[in-house]
Motif scaffolding. Structure first.
Motif, PDB file in Angstrom:
ATOM      1  N   GLY A 163      44.962  47.551  57.963  1.00 19.85           N
ATOM      2  CA  GLY A 163      45.982  46.761  58.661  1.00 19.85           C
ATOM      3  C   GLY A 163      46.065  45.318  58.190  1.00 19.85           C
ATOM      4  N   ALA A 164      45.858  45.120  56.883  1.00 17.31           N
ATOM      5  CA  ALA A 164      45.953  43.760  56.320  1.00 17.31           C
ATOM      6  C   ALA A 164      47.416  43.488  55.952  1.00 17.31           C
ATOM      7  CB  ALA A 164      45.048  43.633  55.102  1.00 17.31           C
ATOM      8  N   VAL A 165      48.243  43.391  56.991  1.00 19.48           N
ATOM      9  CA  VAL A 165      49.700  43.413  56.785  1.00 19.48           C
ATOM     10  C   VAL A 165      50.230  42.193  56.034  1.00 19.48           C
ATOM     11  CG1 VAL A 165      50.260  44.917  58.735  1.00 19.48           C
ATOM     12  CG2 VAL A 165      49.964  42.464  59.127  1.00 19.48           C
ATOM     13  N   ASN A 166      49.440  41.130  55.963  1.00 14.56           N
ATOM     14  CA  ASN A 166      49.931  39.905  55.306  1.00 14.56           C
ATOM     15  C   ASN A 166      49.434  39.747  53.869  1.00 14.56           C
ATOM     16  OD1 ASN A 166      51.378  38.815  57.578  1.00 14.56           O
ATOM     17  ND2 ASN A 166      49.361  38.657  58.544  1.00 14.56           N
ATOM     18  N   ALA A 167      48.750  40.765  53.373  1.00 14.20           N
ATOM     19  CA  ALA A 167      48.121  40.626  52.045  1.00 14.20           C
ATOM     20  C   ALA A 167      49.033  41.092  50.917  1.00 14.20           C
ATOM     21  CB  ALA A 167      46.824  41.427  52.011  1.00 14.20           C
ATOM     22  N   VAL A 168      48.847  40.493  49.753  1.00 13.03           N
ATOM     23  CA  VAL A 168      49.371  41.040  48.498  1.00 13.03           C
ATOM     24  C   VAL A 168      48.244  41.908  47.945  1.00 13.03           C
ATOM     25  CG1 VAL A 168      49.955  40.456  46.118  1.00 13.03           C
ATOM     26  CG2 VAL A 168      50.849  39.074  48.000  1.00 13.03           C
ATOM     27  N   ALA A 169      48.569  43.120  47.503  1.00 11.50           N
ATOM     28  CA  ALA A 169      47.495  44.046  47.120  1.00 11.50           C
ATOM     29  C   ALA A 169      47.792  44.707  45.780  1.00 11.50           C
ATOM     30  CB  ALA A 169      47.334  45.117  48.199  1.00 11.50           C
ATOM     31  N   PHE A 170      46.782  44.724  44.912  1.00 10.89           N
ATOM     32  CA  PHE A 170      46.942  45.411  43.621  1.00 10.89           C
ATOM     33  C   PHE A 170      45.573  45.745  43.033  1.00 10.89           C
ATOM     34  CE2 PHE A 170      47.178  40.821  42.967  1.00 10.89           C
ATOM     35  CZ  PHE A 170      46.228  40.586  41.986  1.00 10.89           C
ATOM     36  N   ASP A 171      45.573  46.685  42.088  1.00 13.38           N
ATOM     37  CA  ASP A 171      44.336  47.086  41.401  1.00 13.38           C
ATOM     38  C   ASP A 171      44.256  46.418  40.035  1.00 13.38           C
ATOM     39  OD1 ASP A 171      44.056  48.834  43.495  1.00 13.38           O
ATOM     40  OD2 ASP A 171      44.114  50.667  42.290  1.00 13.38           O
ATOM     41  N   ILE A 172      43.047  46.303  39.508  1.00 14.83           N
ATOM     42  CA  ILE A 172      42.877  45.904  38.112  1.00 14.83           C
ATOM     43  C   ILE A 172      41.918  46.871  37.430  1.00 14.83           C
ATOM     44  CG2 ILE A 172      43.383  43.435  38.378  1.00 14.83           C
ATOM     45  CD1 ILE A 172      40.324  42.991  38.428  1.00 14.83           C
ATOM     46  N   ASN A 173      42.159  47.089  36.139  1.00 19.37           N
ATOM     47  CA  ASN A 173      41.290  47.949  35.352  1.00 19.37           C
ATOM     48  C   ASN A 173      40.531  47.083  34.355  1.00 19.37           C
ATOM     49  OD1 ASN A 173      40.194  49.516  33.314  1.00 19.37           O
ATOM     50  ND2 ASN A 173      41.768  51.096  33.453  1.00 19.37           N
ATOM     51  N   ALA A 174      39.329  46.705  34.727  1.00 17.25           N
ATOM     52  CA  ALA A 174      38.448  45.974  33.797  1.00 17.25           C
ATOM     53  C   ALA A 174      37.086  46.656  33.820  1.00 17.25           C
ATOM     54  CB  ALA A 174      38.339  44.515  34.182  1.00 17.25           C
ATOM     55  N   ALA A 175      37.088  47.937  34.192  1.00 19.44           N
ATOM     56  CA  ALA A 175      35.878  48.776  34.235  1.00 19.44           C
ATOM     57  C   ALA A 175      34.739  48.063  34.978  1.00 19.44           C
ATOM     58  CB  ALA A 175      35.482  49.202  32.825  1.00 19.44           C
ATOM     59  N   CYS A 176      33.576  48.007  34.363  1.00 24.59           N
ATOM     60  CA  CYS A 176      32.383  47.493  35.066  1.00 24.59           C
ATOM     61  C   CYS A 176      32.464  45.991  35.319  1.00 24.59           C
ATOM     62  CB  CYS A 176      31.132  47.843  34.279  1.00 24.59           C
ATOM     63  SG  CYS A 176      31.113  49.558  33.772  1.00 24.59           S
ATOM     64  N   SER A 177      33.437  45.312  34.717  1.00 27.88           N
ATOM     65  CA  SER A 177      33.632  43.880  34.981  1.00 27.88           C
ATOM     66  C   SER A 177      34.671  43.669  36.076  1.00 27.88           C
ATOM     67  CB  SER A 177      34.112  43.163  33.709  1.00 27.88           C
ATOM     68  OG  SER A 177      33.368  43.546  32.590  1.00 27.88           O
ATOM     69  N   GLY A 178      35.183  44.743  36.662  1.00 23.61           N
ATOM     70  CA  GLY A 178      36.338  44.671  37.570  1.00 23.61           C
ATOM     71  C   GLY A 178      36.149  43.736  38.757  1.00 23.61           C
ATOM     72  N   PHE A 179      34.990  43.789  39.390  1.00 24.15           N
ATOM     73  CA  PHE A 179      34.761  42.927  40.559  1.00 24.15           C
ATOM     74  C   PHE A 179      34.779  41.460  40.125  1.00 24.15           C
ATOM     75  CE2 PHE A 179      31.827  40.626  43.419  1.00 24.15           C
ATOM     76  CZ  PHE A 179      32.490  40.820  44.622  1.00 24.15           C
ATOM     77  N   MET A 180      34.144  41.157  38.998  1.00 27.13           N
ATOM     78  CA  MET A 180      34.086  39.772  38.513  1.00 27.13           C
ATOM     79  C   MET A 180      35.479  39.276  38.138  1.00 27.13           C
ATOM     80  SD  MET A 180      30.904  39.561  38.757  1.00 27.13           S
ATOM     81  CE  MET A 180      31.022  37.855  38.340  1.00 27.13           C
ATOM     82  N   PHE A 181      36.245  40.128  37.440  1.00 26.00           N
ATOM     83  CA  PHE A 181      37.607  39.739  37.079  1.00 26.00           C
ATOM     84  C   PHE A 181      38.428  39.506  38.352  1.00 26.00           C
ATOM     85  CE2 PHE A 181      38.605  40.999  32.418  1.00 26.00           C
ATOM     86  CZ  PHE A 181      37.320  40.714  31.998  1.00 26.00           C
ATOM     87  N   GLY A 182      38.202  40.340  39.363  1.00 30.54           N
ATOM     88  CA  GLY A 182      38.923  40.190  40.640  1.00 30.54           C
ATOM     89  C   GLY A 182      38.604  38.868  41.311  1.00 30.54           C
ATOM     90  N   MET A 183      37.336  38.477  41.269  1.00 31.14           N
ATOM     91  CA  MET A 183      36.928  37.197  41.864  1.00 31.14           C
ATOM     92  C   MET A 183      37.632  36.040  41.151  1.00 31.14           C
ATOM     93  SD  MET A 183      34.515  37.517  44.338  1.00 31.14           S
ATOM     94  CE  MET A 183      33.053  36.481  44.297  1.00 31.14           C
ATOM     95  N   GLU A 184      37.742  36.141  39.821  1.00 34.49           N
ATOM     96  CA  GLU A 184      38.377  35.062  39.060  1.00 34.49           C
ATOM     97  C   GLU A 184      39.882  34.998  39.367  1.00 34.49           C
ATOM     98  OE1 GLU A 184      37.316  32.594  37.639  1.00 34.49           O
ATOM     99  OE2 GLU A 184      38.504  32.012  35.892  1.00 34.49           O
ATOM    100  N   ILE A 185      40.498  36.155  39.550  1.00 29.85           N
ATOM    101  CA  ILE A 185      41.933  36.156  39.920  1.00 29.85           C
ATOM    102  C   ILE A 185      42.092  35.486  41.291  1.00 29.85           C
ATOM    103  CG2 ILE A 185      43.942  37.591  40.469  1.00 29.85           C
ATOM    104  CD1 ILE A 185      42.795  39.676  38.452  1.00 29.85           C
ATOM    105  N   ALA A 186      41.193  35.816  42.207  1.00 28.63           N
ATOM    106  CA  ALA A 186      41.255  35.189  43.540  1.00 28.63           C
ATOM    107  C   ALA A 186      41.117  33.671  43.409  1.00 28.63           C
ATOM    108  CB  ALA A 186      40.156  35.754  44.438  1.00 28.63           C
ATOM    109  N   ALA A 187      40.188  33.220  42.549  1.00 26.67           N
ATOM    110  CA  ALA A 187      39.994  31.773  42.360  1.00 26.67           C
ATOM    111  C   ALA A 187      41.284  31.127  41.853  1.00 26.67           C
ATOM    112  CB  ALA A 187      38.843  31.523  41.382  1.00 26.67           C
TER     113      ALA A 187
END
Ligand code: COA
Length: 322
Positions: free
Chosen positions: A98-122
């Motif tokens: 129910g995160a109705v106000n969020a923009v949401a998408f996936d990224i494919n950076a394999a095992c670096s995915g979480f780190m790449f996601g953090m940098e996008i958030a930054a």
């Protein structure tokens, strides 16, 4: 601009498969897997989906952060094993929590995915387009394994980790990342075959292939260099770092990185969960982060290093204040 972690969560499938269990499926042994990789067991899906695991991890992270899902501006899921090509896993998570106000998408950076996601958030935080984000690394890798190939199927596991992060003015966030697409064949899983009246090739379903030694060499060369660069950028030395939270691929890679960074053999500052989980690609770093957090190993202000590396090839190393 820095990132503050407000809460973390993780979820693993119920089914635990030991090395001895796997020896019933392919020609392998506990001794071989344990001595080459450090892995003793992994959790494998018996029906849990990438979305379900992501939602479970996200709910735990939200609960720990003490924030409502409606306050999340951004949801990013790092995954190479989504349940659907579309909609994205992130959109499915958005609907479920129910995160109705969020923009949401996936990224494919394999095992670096979480780190790449953090940098996008930054980056979103710096631009002022978001203030609070849910970053997830989630995989059901058992979906993309060749269960007749003992060289790969013994290495991986399923699971998800999540973190609620917020923008903050003070604190620390320095990340170094890179990609080397020319070496992409070293770890590859092809898409589903095209089957239509116009397509002439006789395509077949394909699974994960890996040149283990090439990936090993890449990891032990690239990861310590990236971590050193990130630490230099942050003005942080080994003595300042509470923990190095590394992608959980192989204990020998972690030992080698530890030696290059600290000069010693001690893994005290390098917590591991790969023994019980195997390699969960994008899930590894956030699950390890949640483990360290819930074990009470992290206090506010602790400096931590996180690093991911894998298919692409991709890598990322970050220094932050917990
Ligand atoms: N059980 C038993 N024997 C196995 C086996 C298994 N699960 N997998 C491979 N073998 C065999 C091979 O067939 C080969 O036999 P042969 O000598 O008769 O041909 C032998 O073991 C050596 O294989 P090799 O691939 O050279 O082993 P290795 O020492 O390089 O170890 C890895 C393999 C995969 C453990 C190692 O290369 C590695 O950890 N690489 C990094 C992989 C990784 O972390 N990937 C993910 C990054 S995100």
């Amino acid at each position: 601009m820095a990132l503050k972690i407000l809460g973390t969560g993780s979820a693993l499938p119920e089914k635990i498969v030991t090395n001895d269990d796997l020896a019933q499926v392919v020609d392998t042994s506990d001794e071989w897997i344990r001595s080459r990789t450090g892995i003793e067991a992994r959790h494998l899906s018996t029906g849990e989906t990438t979305t379900e695991l992501s939602v479970r991890a996200s709910r735990l992270a939200l609960e720990m952060a003490g924030v409502d899902a409606e306050t999340i501006d951004l949801i990013i899921v790092g995954t190479v094993s989504p349940d659907t090509y579309f909609p994205s896993t992130a959109c499915c998570v958005q609907a479920a929590i129910g995160a109705v106000n969020a923009v949401a998408f996936d990224i494919n950076a394999a095992c670096s995915g979480f780190m790449f996601g953090m940098e996008i958030a930054a980056s979103y935080f710096s631009k002022g387009s978001a203030k609070r984000a849910l970053i997830i690394g989630a995989e059901v890798l058992s979906r993309v394994m060749d269960w007749t190939d003992r060289g790969t199927c013994v290495l991986f596991g399923d699971g998800a980790g999540a973190a609620i992060v917020e923008s903050r003015e003070d604190g620390l966030w320095e990340l170094v990342q890179g990609s080397d697409g020319a070496k992409g064949e070293a770890l590859i899983c092809k898409n589903r075959p095209i089957q239509n009246p116009y397509y002439k090739e006789a395509d077949k379903v394909d699974y994960t292939h890996m040149d283990g030694q090439a990936v090993f060499k890449f990891a032990v060369r690239t990861v310590p260099a990236a971590i050193k660069q990130a630490m230099e950028k942050a003005g942080v030395e080994d003595g300042d770092v509470k923990y190095y939270l590394l992608h959980q691929a192989n204990i020998r890679i972690i030992e080698s990185v530890a030696k290059r960074l600290t000069g010693g053999d001690s893994l005290e500052k390098f917590p591991t969960i790969l023994q019980k989980c195997g390699n969960i690609s994008a899930g590894s770093v956030p699950i390890l982060l949640d483990y360290a957090n819930r074990e009470g190993m992290l206090s506010e202000g602790d400096k931590i290093v996180m690093a991911g590396f894998g298919a692409g090839l991709t890598w990322a190393a970050a220094v932050m204040e917990f």
